[in-house]
Design a protein around this motif. Structure first.
Motif, PDB file in Angstrom:
ATOM      1  N   PHE A   1       0.827  -1.210   0.000  1.00  0.00           N
ATOM      2  CA  PHE A   1       0.000   0.000   0.000  1.00  0.00           C
ATOM      3  C   PHE A   1       0.864   1.264   0.000  1.00  0.00           C
ATOM      4  O   PHE A   1       0.544   2.245  -0.673  1.00  0.00           O
ATOM      5  CB  PHE A   1      -0.939   0.006   1.210  1.00  0.00           C
ATOM      6  N   TYR A   2       1.963   1.219   0.743  1.00  0.00           N
ATOM      7  CA  TYR A   2       2.857   2.378   0.784  1.00  0.00           C
ATOM      8  C   TYR A   2       3.480   2.613  -0.590  1.00  0.00           C
ATOM      9  O   TYR A   2       3.579   3.753  -1.060  1.00  0.00           O
ATOM     10  CB  TYR A   2       3.953   2.153   1.824  1.00  0.00           C
ATOM     11  N   GLY A   3       3.876   1.521  -1.251  1.00  0.00           N
ATOM     12  CA  GLY A   3       4.463   1.646  -2.580  1.00  0.00           C
ATOM     13  C   GLY A   3       3.471   2.175  -3.595  1.00  0.00           C
ATOM     14  O   GLY A   3       3.810   3.009  -4.446  1.00  0.00           O
ATOM     15  N   LYS A   4       2.238   1.699  -3.516  1.00  0.00           N
ATOM     16  CA  LYS A   4       1.220   2.169  -4.453  1.00  0.00           C
ATOM     17  C   LYS A   4       0.856   3.629  -4.184  1.00  0.00           C
ATOM     18  O   LYS A   4       0.528   4.376  -5.114  1.00  0.00           O
ATOM     19  CB  LYS A   4      -0.028   1.288  -4.359  1.00  0.00           C
TER      20      LYS A   4
ATOM     21  N   LYS B   1       5.390   1.357  -9.787  1.00  0.00           N
ATOM     22  CA  LYS B   1       4.909   0.188 -10.516  1.00  0.00           C
ATOM     23  C   LYS B   1       5.435  -1.095  -9.888  1.00  0.00           C
ATOM     24  O   LYS B   1       4.738  -2.110  -9.844  1.00  0.00           O
ATOM     25  CB  LYS B   1       5.342   0.271 -11.983  1.00  0.00           C
ATOM     26  N   THR B   2       6.675  -1.040  -9.425  1.00  0.00           N
ATOM     27  CA  THR B   2       7.291  -2.204  -8.793  1.00  0.00           C
ATOM     28  C   THR B   2       7.636  -1.871  -7.352  1.00  0.00           C
ATOM     29  O   THR B   2       8.430  -0.964  -7.092  1.00  0.00           O
ATOM     30  CB  THR B   2       8.569  -2.628  -9.541  1.00  0.00           C
ATOM     31  N   VAL B   3       7.029  -2.583  -6.419  1.00  0.00           N
ATOM     32  CA  VAL B   3       7.347  -2.409  -4.999  1.00  0.00           C
ATOM     33  C   VAL B   3       8.567  -3.274  -4.707  1.00  0.00           C
ATOM     34  O   VAL B   3       8.499  -4.502  -4.782  1.00  0.00           O
ATOM     35  CB  VAL B   3       6.162  -2.822  -4.104  1.00  0.00           C
ATOM     36  N   ASP B   4       9.678  -2.631  -4.393  1.00  0.00           N
ATOM     37  CA  ASP B   4      10.935  -3.370  -4.254  1.00  0.00           C
ATOM     38  C   ASP B   4      11.696  -3.000  -2.984  1.00  0.00           C
ATOM     39  O   ASP B   4      12.914  -3.150  -2.925  1.00  0.00           O
ATOM     40  CB  ASP B   4      11.823  -3.126  -5.474  1.00  0.00           C
ATOM     41  N   PHE B   5      11.001  -2.535  -1.968  1.00  0.00           N
ATOM     42  CA  PHE B   5      11.681  -2.123  -0.743  1.00  0.00           C
ATOM     43  C   PHE B   5      11.120  -2.893   0.450  1.00  0.00           C
ATOM     44  O   PHE B   5      10.169  -3.658   0.335  1.00  0.00           O
ATOM     45  CB  PHE B   5      11.528  -0.609  -0.528  1.00  0.00           C
TER      46      PHE B   5
ATOM     47  N   LYS C   1       2.552 -10.842 -15.743  1.00  0.00           N
ATOM     48  CA  LYS C   1       1.895  -9.557 -15.982  1.00  0.00           C
ATOM     49  C   LYS C   1       2.843  -8.399 -15.691  1.00  0.00           C
ATOM     50  O   LYS C   1       2.915  -7.427 -16.458  1.00  0.00           O
ATOM     51  CB  LYS C   1       0.650  -9.448 -15.102  1.00  0.00           C
ATOM     52  N   MET C   2       3.591  -8.499 -14.596  1.00  0.00           N
ATOM     53  CA  MET C   2       4.534  -7.440 -14.241  1.00  0.00           C
ATOM     54  C   MET C   2       5.643  -7.311 -15.271  1.00  0.00           C
ATOM     55  O   MET C   2       6.099  -6.202 -15.583  1.00  0.00           O
ATOM     56  CB  MET C   2       5.127  -7.719 -12.862  1.00  0.00           C
TER      57      MET C   2
ATOM     58  N   TYR D   1      11.201  -4.575 -13.587  1.00  0.00           N
ATOM     59  CA  TYR D   1      10.820  -5.778 -12.843  1.00  0.00           C
ATOM     60  C   TYR D   1      11.828  -6.904 -13.043  1.00  0.00           C
ATOM     61  O   TYR D   1      12.143  -7.633 -12.107  1.00  0.00           O
ATOM     62  CB  TYR D   1       9.427  -6.252 -13.259  1.00  0.00           C
ATOM     63  N   VAL D   2      12.345  -7.039 -14.247  1.00  0.00           N
ATOM     64  CA  VAL D   2      13.364  -8.060 -14.503  1.00  0.00           C
ATOM     65  C   VAL D   2      14.602  -7.788 -13.663  1.00  0.00           C
ATOM     66  O   VAL D   2      15.204  -8.709 -13.094  1.00  0.00           O
ATOM     67  CB  VAL D   2      13.718  -8.112 -16.002  1.00  0.00           C
TER      68      VAL D   2
END
Length: 348
Positions: free
Chosen positions: A181-184, A189-193, A253-254, A262-263
Protein backbone atom coordinates in the motif's frame (compact mmCIF):
# COMPACT_ATOMS: atom_id res chain seq x y z
CA UNK A 1 19.99 13.14 8.63
CA UNK A 2 16.42 14.25 9.31
CA UNK A 3 15.20 12.25 6.33
CA UNK A 4 16.98 9.15 7.63
CA UNK A 5 15.45 9.60 11.08
CA UNK A 6 12.04 10.10 9.52
CA UNK A 7 12.32 6.88 7.53
CA UNK A 8 13.60 4.99 10.57
CA UNK A 9 10.68 6.24 12.63
CA UNK A 10 8.24 5.31 9.88
CA UNK A 11 9.70 1.83 9.61
CA UNK A 12 9.54 1.38 13.39
CA UNK A 13 5.93 2.52 13.44
CA UNK A 14 5.00 0.17 10.62
CA UNK A 15 6.76 -2.73 12.34
CA UNK A 16 4.89 -2.03 15.58
CA UNK A 17 1.60 -1.85 13.69
CA UNK A 18 2.42 -5.16 12.00
CA UNK A 19 3.11 -6.78 15.38
CA UNK A 20 -0.21 -5.55 16.79
CA UNK A 21 -2.14 -6.82 13.77
CA UNK A 22 -0.26 -10.13 13.90
CA UNK A 23 -1.16 -10.75 17.54
CA UNK A 24 -4.80 -9.86 16.92
CA UNK A 25 -5.10 -12.01 13.80
CA UNK A 26 -3.31 -14.95 15.44
CA UNK A 27 -5.80 -14.86 18.29
CA UNK A 28 -8.70 -14.54 15.84
CA UNK A 29 -7.43 -17.50 13.80
CA UNK A 30 -8.03 -19.88 16.69
CA UNK A 31 -10.86 -18.17 18.59
CA UNK A 32 -13.29 -17.26 15.83
CA UNK A 33 -13.79 -20.92 14.82
CA UNK A 34 -14.83 -21.69 18.41
CA UNK A 35 -17.37 -18.86 18.49
CA UNK A 36 -18.77 -19.73 15.07
CA UNK A 37 -18.81 -23.41 15.95
CA UNK A 38 -20.94 -22.84 19.04
CA UNK A 39 -23.38 -20.78 17.00
CA UNK A 40 -23.59 -23.25 14.12
CA UNK A 41 -24.12 -26.17 16.51
CA UNK A 42 -27.68 -24.89 16.95
CA UNK A 43 -28.34 -25.66 13.30
CA UNK A 44 -26.01 -28.63 12.84
CA UNK A 45 -26.18 -30.51 16.16
CA UNK A 46 -23.82 -33.26 17.18
CA UNK A 47 -24.90 -36.82 16.40
CA UNK A 48 -23.29 -39.87 17.92
CA UNK A 49 -22.37 -42.18 15.02
CA UNK A 50 -22.69 -45.31 17.18
CA UNK A 51 -25.86 -44.45 19.09
CA UNK A 52 -27.69 -42.75 16.21
CA UNK A 53 -26.41 -44.32 12.98
CA UNK A 54 -29.78 -43.81 11.27
CA UNK A 55 -29.63 -40.04 11.74
CA UNK A 56 -26.07 -39.98 10.47
CA UNK A 57 -27.04 -41.98 7.38
CA UNK A 58 -30.01 -39.69 6.75
CA UNK A 59 -27.85 -36.58 7.08
CA UNK A 60 -25.16 -37.99 4.80
CA UNK A 61 -27.75 -38.74 2.12
CA UNK A 62 -28.31 -35.01 1.83
CA UNK A 63 -24.76 -33.84 2.57
CA UNK A 64 -22.86 -36.12 0.19
CA UNK A 65 -24.20 -34.69 -3.11
CA UNK A 66 -23.76 -31.17 -1.71
CA UNK A 67 -20.12 -31.95 -0.96
CA UNK A 68 -19.46 -33.25 -4.46
CA UNK A 69 -21.24 -30.28 -6.03
CA UNK A 70 -19.26 -27.76 -3.95
CA UNK A 71 -15.99 -29.48 -4.81
CA UNK A 72 -16.86 -29.41 -8.51
CA UNK A 73 -17.61 -25.68 -8.38
CA UNK A 74 -14.33 -24.95 -6.60
CA UNK A 75 -12.36 -27.07 -9.07
CA UNK A 76 -13.97 -25.19 -11.95
CA UNK A 77 -13.09 -21.84 -10.36
CA UNK A 78 -9.45 -22.82 -9.86
CA UNK A 79 -8.99 -24.31 -13.33
CA UNK A 80 -10.84 -21.46 -15.03
CA UNK A 81 -8.68 -18.93 -13.22
CA UNK A 82 -5.47 -20.70 -14.23
CA UNK A 83 -6.46 -21.17 -17.87
CA UNK A 84 -7.98 -17.73 -18.47
CA UNK A 85 -5.50 -15.78 -16.38
CA UNK A 86 -8.26 -14.39 -14.15
CA UNK A 87 -6.37 -14.84 -10.92
CA UNK A 88 -9.23 -13.79 -8.65
CA UNK A 89 -11.16 -16.90 -9.64
CA UNK A 90 -8.27 -19.14 -8.63
CA UNK A 91 -7.74 -17.22 -5.39
CA UNK A 92 -11.42 -17.55 -4.51
CA UNK A 93 -11.40 -21.26 -5.33
CA UNK A 94 -8.22 -22.01 -3.38
CA UNK A 95 -9.42 -20.13 -0.29
CA UNK A 96 -12.75 -21.95 -0.42
CA UNK A 97 -10.93 -25.27 -0.72
CA UNK A 98 -8.84 -24.58 2.38
CA UNK A 99 -11.64 -23.03 4.48
CA UNK A 100 -13.08 -26.38 5.71
CA UNK A 101 -9.81 -26.96 7.58
CA UNK A 102 -11.24 -24.76 10.34
CA UNK A 103 -13.93 -27.39 10.82
CA UNK A 104 -11.35 -29.51 12.65
CA UNK A 105 -11.25 -26.95 15.47
CA UNK A 106 -14.78 -27.81 16.61
CA UNK A 107 -14.79 -30.87 18.85
CA UNK A 108 -17.71 -33.19 18.11
CA UNK A 109 -18.60 -36.85 17.70
CA UNK A 110 -20.06 -36.30 14.24
CA UNK A 111 -17.57 -34.91 11.74
CA UNK A 112 -20.12 -32.47 10.26
CA UNK A 113 -21.51 -30.98 13.48
CA UNK A 114 -21.27 -27.25 14.22
CA UNK A 115 -18.44 -25.53 12.37
CA UNK A 116 -17.43 -28.95 11.09
CA UNK A 117 -20.22 -28.60 8.54
CA UNK A 118 -17.60 -26.80 6.46
CA UNK A 119 -15.99 -30.19 5.95
CA UNK A 120 -18.88 -31.20 3.73
CA UNK A 121 -16.51 -30.13 0.98
CA UNK A 122 -14.07 -32.86 2.05
CA UNK A 123 -16.65 -35.65 1.82
CA UNK A 124 -15.29 -36.88 -1.54
CA UNK A 125 -11.92 -37.42 0.16
CA UNK A 126 -13.21 -38.55 3.57
CA UNK A 127 -12.98 -42.30 3.16
CA UNK A 128 -10.91 -43.98 5.89
CA UNK A 129 -10.38 -47.05 3.70
CA UNK A 130 -8.80 -44.98 0.89
CA UNK A 131 -6.93 -42.36 2.98
CA UNK A 132 -7.28 -39.81 0.18
CA UNK A 133 -6.81 -36.88 2.57
CA UNK A 134 -3.37 -38.24 3.42
CA UNK A 135 -2.03 -37.90 -0.11
CA UNK A 136 -0.54 -34.57 0.89
CA UNK A 137 1.36 -35.85 3.92
CA UNK A 138 4.71 -35.02 2.35
CA UNK A 139 3.85 -31.57 3.73
CA UNK A 140 4.57 -32.79 7.26
CA UNK A 141 8.29 -33.36 6.63
CA UNK A 142 9.32 -29.95 7.97
CA UNK A 143 7.05 -30.43 10.98
CA UNK A 144 8.56 -33.86 11.65
CA UNK A 145 12.10 -32.50 11.42
CA UNK A 146 11.30 -29.85 14.05
CA UNK A 147 9.20 -31.91 16.44
CA UNK A 148 11.02 -35.24 16.56
CA UNK A 149 14.38 -34.11 18.05
CA UNK A 150 12.57 -32.35 20.91
CA UNK A 151 10.36 -35.39 21.42
CA UNK A 152 13.48 -37.51 21.94
CA UNK A 153 14.40 -35.09 24.71
CA UNK A 154 10.97 -35.38 26.31
CA UNK A 155 9.60 -32.04 25.15
CA UNK A 156 6.39 -31.54 23.19
CA UNK A 157 6.60 -28.57 20.81
CA UNK A 158 3.81 -29.61 18.45
CA UNK A 159 1.46 -26.78 19.37
CA UNK A 160 4.36 -24.36 19.61
CA UNK A 161 5.34 -25.08 16.00
CA UNK A 162 1.78 -24.48 14.85
CA UNK A 163 1.49 -21.23 16.82
CA UNK A 164 4.82 -19.95 15.51
CA UNK A 165 3.89 -20.79 11.91
CA UNK A 166 0.60 -18.92 12.23
CA UNK A 167 2.30 -15.91 13.84
CA UNK A 168 5.18 -15.72 11.38
CA UNK A 169 2.85 -16.15 8.42
CA UNK A 170 0.56 -13.36 9.56
CA UNK A 171 3.50 -11.08 10.38
CA UNK A 172 4.96 -11.52 6.89
CA UNK A 173 1.52 -11.02 5.34
CA UNK A 174 0.90 -7.79 7.28
CA UNK A 175 4.36 -6.40 6.50
CA UNK A 176 3.90 -7.19 2.83
CA UNK A 177 0.46 -5.60 2.72
CA UNK A 178 1.63 -2.41 4.40
CA UNK A 179 4.66 -2.16 2.10
CA UNK A 180 2.47 -2.74 -0.95
CA UNK A 181 0.00 0.00 0.00
CA UNK A 182 2.86 2.38 0.78
CA UNK A 183 4.46 1.65 -2.58
CA UNK A 184 1.22 2.17 -4.45
CA UNK A 185 0.66 5.44 -2.58
CA UNK A 186 4.01 6.54 -4.00
CA UNK A 187 2.78 5.39 -7.44
CA UNK A 188 5.52 2.81 -7.86
CA UNK A 189 4.91 0.19 -10.52
CA UNK A 190 7.29 -2.20 -8.79
CA UNK A 191 7.35 -2.41 -5.00
CA UNK A 192 10.93 -3.37 -4.25
CA UNK A 193 11.68 -2.12 -0.74
CA UNK A 194 11.38 -3.34 2.86
CA UNK A 195 10.21 -6.94 2.96
CA UNK A 196 9.97 -7.03 -0.83
CA UNK A 197 13.76 -7.10 -0.92
CA UNK A 198 13.61 -10.58 0.58
CA UNK A 199 10.46 -11.91 -1.10
CA UNK A 200 8.75 -10.92 -4.32
CA UNK A 201 5.44 -12.23 -2.95
CA UNK A 202 5.36 -11.70 0.83
CA UNK A 203 1.55 -11.80 1.06
CA UNK A 204 1.39 -15.17 -0.64
CA UNK A 205 4.33 -16.44 1.39
CA UNK A 206 2.63 -15.25 4.56
CA UNK A 207 -0.59 -17.00 3.60
CA UNK A 208 1.21 -20.27 2.86
CA UNK A 209 3.05 -20.24 6.21
CA UNK A 210 -0.08 -19.16 8.12
CA UNK A 211 -2.19 -21.87 6.50
CA UNK A 212 0.54 -24.41 7.27
CA UNK A 213 0.16 -23.60 10.95
CA UNK A 214 -3.62 -23.91 10.65
CA UNK A 215 -3.16 -27.28 8.95
CA UNK A 216 -0.93 -28.45 11.81
CA UNK A 217 -3.50 -27.41 14.41
CA UNK A 218 -6.16 -29.27 12.45
CA UNK A 219 -4.04 -32.42 12.42
CA UNK A 220 -3.42 -32.14 16.17
CA UNK A 221 -7.09 -32.10 17.15
CA UNK A 222 -8.24 -35.00 19.31
CA UNK A 223 -10.03 -37.85 17.61
CA UNK A 224 -13.50 -38.62 19.06
CA UNK A 225 -14.39 -42.19 19.97
CA UNK A 226 -15.21 -44.06 16.81
CA UNK A 227 -14.17 -41.08 14.68
CA UNK A 228 -11.17 -40.13 12.62
CA UNK A 229 -8.96 -37.15 11.88
CA UNK A 230 -7.25 -37.56 8.52
CA UNK A 231 -5.90 -34.02 8.71
CA UNK A 232 -5.93 -31.52 5.87
CA UNK A 233 -2.55 -31.98 4.22
CA UNK A 234 -3.96 -32.53 0.73
CA UNK A 235 -6.11 -29.37 0.75
CA UNK A 236 -3.15 -27.36 2.07
CA UNK A 237 -0.81 -28.82 -0.55
CA UNK A 238 -3.12 -28.11 -3.48
CA UNK A 239 -4.06 -24.67 -2.16
CA UNK A 240 -0.40 -23.73 -1.79
CA UNK A 241 0.31 -24.88 -5.34
CA UNK A 242 -2.51 -22.71 -6.63
CA UNK A 243 -1.14 -19.72 -4.71
CA UNK A 244 2.34 -20.28 -6.15
CA UNK A 245 0.94 -20.50 -9.66
CA UNK A 246 -1.02 -17.28 -9.11
CA UNK A 247 2.23 -15.60 -8.07
CA UNK A 248 3.89 -16.83 -11.27
CA UNK A 249 0.99 -15.47 -13.32
CA UNK A 250 1.32 -12.09 -11.63
CA UNK A 251 5.00 -12.03 -12.47
CA UNK A 252 4.21 -12.55 -16.13
CA UNK A 253 1.90 -9.56 -15.98
CA UNK A 254 4.53 -7.44 -14.24
CA UNK A 255 7.13 -8.38 -16.83
CA UNK A 256 4.82 -7.12 -19.55
CA UNK A 257 3.86 -3.89 -17.79
CA UNK A 258 7.21 -2.91 -16.27
CA UNK A 259 9.59 -5.22 -18.05
CA UNK A 260 13.04 -3.68 -17.51
CA UNK A 261 12.53 -2.58 -13.92
CA UNK A 262 10.82 -5.78 -12.84
CA UNK A 263 13.36 -8.06 -14.50
CA UNK A 264 16.12 -6.16 -12.73
CA UNK A 265 14.22 -6.52 -9.45
CA UNK A 266 13.77 -10.28 -9.88
CA UNK A 267 17.51 -10.68 -10.36
CA UNK A 268 18.09 -9.61 -6.75
CA UNK A 269 14.94 -10.61 -4.85
CA UNK A 270 13.99 -14.29 -4.38
CA UNK A 271 10.63 -15.61 -5.57
CA UNK A 272 9.21 -16.54 -2.16
CA UNK A 273 12.20 -16.67 0.19
CA UNK A 274 15.96 -17.18 -0.14
CA UNK A 275 16.90 -20.80 -0.86
CA UNK A 276 20.16 -22.40 -2.02
CA UNK A 277 20.63 -22.50 -5.77
CA UNK A 278 20.81 -26.29 -5.77
CA UNK A 279 17.36 -26.60 -4.18
CA UNK A 280 15.97 -24.03 -6.60
CA UNK A 281 17.39 -26.00 -9.53
CA UNK A 282 15.84 -29.24 -8.30
CA UNK A 283 12.49 -27.59 -7.56
CA UNK A 284 12.18 -26.00 -11.00
CA UNK A 285 13.52 -28.98 -12.96
CA UNK A 286 10.09 -30.62 -13.60
CA UNK A 287 8.73 -27.33 -14.95
CA UNK A 288 11.70 -26.81 -17.25
CA UNK A 289 11.49 -30.43 -18.37
CA UNK A 290 7.82 -30.13 -19.32
CA UNK A 291 7.86 -26.63 -20.82
CA UNK A 292 11.41 -26.52 -22.18
CA UNK A 293 11.69 -23.02 -20.71
CA UNK A 294 12.06 -21.30 -17.35
CA UNK A 295 8.43 -20.40 -16.61
CA UNK A 296 4.89 -20.98 -17.87
CA UNK A 297 3.37 -18.19 -19.93
CA UNK A 298 0.00 -19.39 -21.21
CA UNK A 299 -3.02 -20.77 -19.42
CA UNK A 300 -2.43 -24.26 -20.79
CA UNK A 301 1.19 -24.18 -19.65
CA UNK A 302 0.15 -23.11 -16.16
CA UNK A 303 -2.41 -25.90 -15.98
CA UNK A 304 0.06 -28.49 -17.27
CA UNK A 305 2.78 -27.57 -14.79
CA UNK A 306 0.27 -27.42 -11.94
CA UNK A 307 -0.83 -30.96 -12.81
CA UNK A 308 2.78 -32.17 -12.96
CA UNK A 309 3.73 -30.75 -9.56
CA UNK A 310 0.49 -31.89 -7.94
CA UNK A 311 1.07 -35.40 -9.26
CA UNK A 312 4.69 -35.46 -8.08
CA UNK A 313 3.82 -34.29 -4.58
CA UNK A 314 0.94 -36.76 -4.31
CA UNK A 315 3.30 -39.55 -5.39
CA UNK A 316 5.84 -38.44 -2.80
CA UNK A 317 3.08 -38.62 -0.20
CA UNK A 318 2.07 -42.15 -1.19
CA UNK A 319 4.59 -43.88 1.15
CA UNK A 320 2.77 -42.30 4.11
CA UNK A 321 -0.46 -43.85 2.86
CA UNK A 322 0.96 -47.23 1.86
CA UNK A 323 2.83 -47.61 5.16
CA UNK A 324 -0.15 -46.28 7.13
CA UNK A 325 2.13 -43.73 8.78
CA UNK A 326 1.66 -42.51 11.38
CA UNK A 327 -0.02 -45.60 12.75
CA UNK A 328 -2.89 -45.58 15.21
CA UNK A 329 -5.05 -42.46 15.25
CA UNK A 330 -2.76 -40.49 12.96
CA UNK A 331 -1.01 -37.15 13.28
CA UNK A 332 -3.03 -36.09 16.32
CA UNK A 333 -1.00 -38.61 18.35
CA UNK A 334 2.34 -38.43 16.54
CA UNK A 335 5.06 -38.90 17.71
CA UNK A 336 3.30 -40.23 20.83
CA UNK A 337 4.79 -40.76 24.25
CA UNK A 338 8.41 -40.25 25.21
CA UNK A 339 10.22 -43.59 24.95
CA UNK A 340 10.42 -45.30 28.33
CA UNK A 341 8.24 -42.74 30.12
CA UNK A 342 4.55 -43.54 30.63
CA UNK A 343 1.93 -40.88 30.08
CA UNK A 344 1.84 -37.88 27.76
CA UNK A 345 4.97 -35.95 26.99
CA UNK A 346 5.63 -32.66 28.70
CA UNK A 347 4.11 -29.52 27.26
CA UNK A 348 6.54 -26.72 26.56
Amino acid sequence: MELTRSRTGLLAGISLLAVVFTVALTFATLQLPVVLGNWLSKYFPDIHPVIEPERVAEFMTVARPIGYACLAVIAILIVAGIVTGKRKLSILGSLAFFLPTFGYFFASMFFLAGLSILRVLFIPFWDPSANLMNFGDISYLAYMALVYPFWLGGIDIREVVAWVAIGIGLFIFVLGTIAWFYGKAQKRKTVDFWIYRHSRHPQYLGFIIWSYGVMLFAAQQMVPMGGSNPGASLPWLLTSLVIIWIALAEENKMRREDNAAYVQYTAHAPFMFPIPKFISTVATFPMKLVLKKNRPETGKEFLATFAVYATLLILLSSPFVLLDFPAGIGWSDWPGFVPGIPGPIMNL
